[in-house]
Motif scaffolding. Structure first.
Motif, PDB file in Angstrom:
ATOM      1  N   ILE A  19      31.559  43.014 -45.637  1.00  0.00           N
ATOM      2  CA  ILE A  19      30.963  43.513 -46.876  1.00  0.00           C
ATOM      3  C   ILE A  19      29.907  44.568 -46.557  1.00  0.00           C
ATOM      4  O   ILE A  19      28.946  44.279 -45.849  1.00  0.00           O
ATOM      5  CB  ILE A  19      30.340  42.348 -47.664  1.00  0.00           C
ATOM      6  N   GLN A  22      35.104  47.374 -43.980  1.00  0.00           N
ATOM      7  CA  GLN A  22      34.181  47.515 -45.118  1.00  0.00           C
ATOM      8  C   GLN A  22      34.710  48.496 -46.151  1.00  0.00           C
ATOM      9  O   GLN A  22      34.602  48.271 -47.350  1.00  0.00           O
ATOM     10  CB  GLN A  22      32.818  47.992 -44.617  1.00  0.00           C
ATOM     11  N   GLU A  24      30.988  38.262 -42.902  1.00  0.00           N
ATOM     12  CA  GLU A  24      29.715  38.916 -43.188  1.00  0.00           C
ATOM     13  C   GLU A  24      29.799  40.419 -42.916  1.00  0.00           C
ATOM     14  O   GLU A  24      29.276  41.224 -43.679  1.00  0.00           O
ATOM     15  CB  GLU A  24      28.641  38.287 -42.306  1.00  0.00           C
ATOM     16  N   PHE A  54      37.422  46.749 -48.049  1.00  0.00           N
ATOM     17  CA  PHE A  54      36.863  45.780 -48.987  1.00  0.00           C
ATOM     18  C   PHE A  54      36.379  46.487 -50.254  1.00  0.00           C
ATOM     19  O   PHE A  54      36.708  46.097 -51.382  1.00  0.00           O
ATOM     20  CB  PHE A  54      35.703  45.030 -48.304  1.00  0.00           C
ATOM     21  N   PHE A  55      35.650  47.572 -50.036  1.00  0.00           N
ATOM     22  CA  PHE A  55      35.118  48.331 -51.175  1.00  0.00           C
ATOM     23  C   PHE A  55      36.257  48.941 -52.000  1.00  0.00           C
ATOM     24  O   PHE A  55      36.264  48.864 -53.237  1.00  0.00           O
ATOM     25  CB  PHE A  55      34.167  49.413 -50.651  1.00  0.00           C
TER      26      PHE A  55
END
Ligand code: ASP
Length: 434
Positions: free
Chosen positions: A149, A165, A146, A168-169
């Protein structure tokens, strides 16, 4: 003089200077809200340390400033470059496979060391001993997923602690960039490639400052922490050091030698500037610009592989941290058990192994991040988190060691993936020094 020799000399000099200041300058200490003793503002030692602290902070900021743009540009251009081809799945699979494998090997070493040397049994720790524990839901895999993201990309980009994060992006951007029609893909891809090249140029300049940065950092760390406060935890620290050494000097070199056919000693020499930077900054993310530079220039790994494996590795591949999570938690539970509390059964130990792996993936590459993650494992087990707070007092030297091991494993990943992709590494590196 070679760069790594110069860094090593300045590192030793910094340690001696810090130790001398600590020994000779009058100092006062205050206990902060976490119960950790800190140097009081304005005492003589504090005043003398100020210029070194300033230099160390400036150096850290120079590296920190590069982290987000480097991770973003290197992953986007790295992934966009291979996303269209069949290389992508293979490279990704190999890289992640290596990361999980070495982290599990590291945890196993931690597990064996803590059961063999039993540092927690009979240790004299100022901790209240609970007689039972209530496993809580704790933080788990779902939790890490969780948090991976971003809800707001710009927020993620503006916080060095949210690197997972950003990764991930960046992975998504790189992947979908490759699918855009030529007209849109080309300028964007070139922009990211040029941006990455630019960041690497700046990293090259920062590299030349490392010896002095490392010097200032060592004066600061040794001056502020000293060596005297470790007392009863020395045996525990020695066990951690030994386990880390075993993983770094036996397990990882064996992989490098048998899978990649690369001489561990030569690779060590090539990687040394990054390892010493990791050691003195206690941060894999901060070290990333140096790691990238060193692996490409001295290790001769292609840009394609280095820019894909290393930024990922700096955040998700933390062998030293994984080992430490397991060893630290079991050390505390050993202490509780031997002091008349409860003991962990096999299922609990297995739980520790897996959460240690997740904690090492989820931990940001910043100082003491591993210790923060340890509180999550402890509360997952229903153990009091005071234990982790106690370990905070001695965390710096252990953090330095585990960060160096984290980065060492990242560089080896790059070498292993490069060799299995048919690249020559290190070909001219033994004589090369940037
Ligand atoms: N400081 C470590 C790193 O940046 C993380 C940790 O605390 O274990 O790699």
């Amino acid at each position: 003089m070679k760069l790594h020799t110069r860094i090593l000399l300045w590192l030793v000099l910094g340690t001696l200077t810090g130790a001398a200041m600590r020994a000779w300058l009058p100092a006062e200490f205050v206990v902060d809200e976490k119960g950790v003793a800190r140097l009081a503002d304005g005492c003589a030692l504090d005043t003398w340390l100020a210029p070194f602290r300033l230099a160390a902070n400036v150096f850290m900021s120079l590296l920190r400033m590069l982290i987000v743009p480097l991770i973003l540009t290197s992953i986007v251009q790295g992934v966009a470059g291979i996303a269209g081809s069949r290389d992508f799945g293979r490279l990704g699979g190999k890289t992640l496979g290596y990361y999980v494998l070495t982290s599990l090997l590291a945890i196993t070493t931690g597990l064996l060391a803590v059961n063999l040397f039993r540092p927690g049994v009979g240790a004299d720790l100022p901790l209240a001993v609970p007689d039972h524990f209530e496993p809580g839901g704790g933080r788990s895999f779902a939790d890490i997923l969780e948090r991976m993201i971003p809800q707001n990309v710009f927020e993620a980009l503006s916080d060095n602690g949210l690197m997972l994060q950003v990764i991930f992006f960046a992975l998504l951007v790189g992947f979908f960039l490759a699918r855009l029609p030529e007209r849109h893909r080309r300028p964007l891809q070139e922009l990211f490639e040029s941006g990455f090249a630019l960041m690497m140029e700046i990293a090259g300049w920062v590299l030349s400052l490392i010896p002095y940065g490392v010097f200032a950092l060592m004066v600061k760390v040794v001056g502020e922490t000293g060596f005297g406060s470790f007392g009863d935890l020395l045996y525990y620290m020695a066990v951690v050091g030994l386990a880390l050494l075993f993983h770094a000097a036996v397990v990882l070199p064996a992989l490098l030698w048998f899978i990649a056919g690369v001489s561990p000693l030569r690779w060590f020499k090539a990687a040394l500037p990054a390892l010493l930077t990791a050691f003195s900054t206690s941060s894999s993310s901060v070290t990333l610009p140096v790691t990238l530079r060193v692996v490409e220039e001295r290790g001769r790994v292609s840009n394609k592989i280095a820019s894909f494996t290393l930024p990922l590795g700096a955040t998700i591949n933390m062998d030293g941290t994984a080992l430490y999570e397991c060893l630290g938690v079991l050390f505390l539970s050993q202490f509780y058990a031997s002091s008349g509390g409860f003991s962990l059964d096999l299922a609990d130990q297995i739980y520790v192994v897996f959460t240690a792996l997740l904690a090492s993936i989820g931990a940001a590459g910043i100082p003491s991040a591993g210790l923060v993650m340890m509180t999550a494992i402890l509360s997952g087990l229903g153990l009091p988190i005071e234990g982790a707070v106690l370990l905070l007092a001695i965390d710096r030297p252990l953090d330095m060691m585990r960060t160096a091991v984290n980065v060492w494993s990242d560089t080896i990943a790059a070498a292993v993936v490069a060799r299995t992709e048919g690249e020559e590494v290190l070909t001219t590196a033994s004589s090369a020094s940037p």
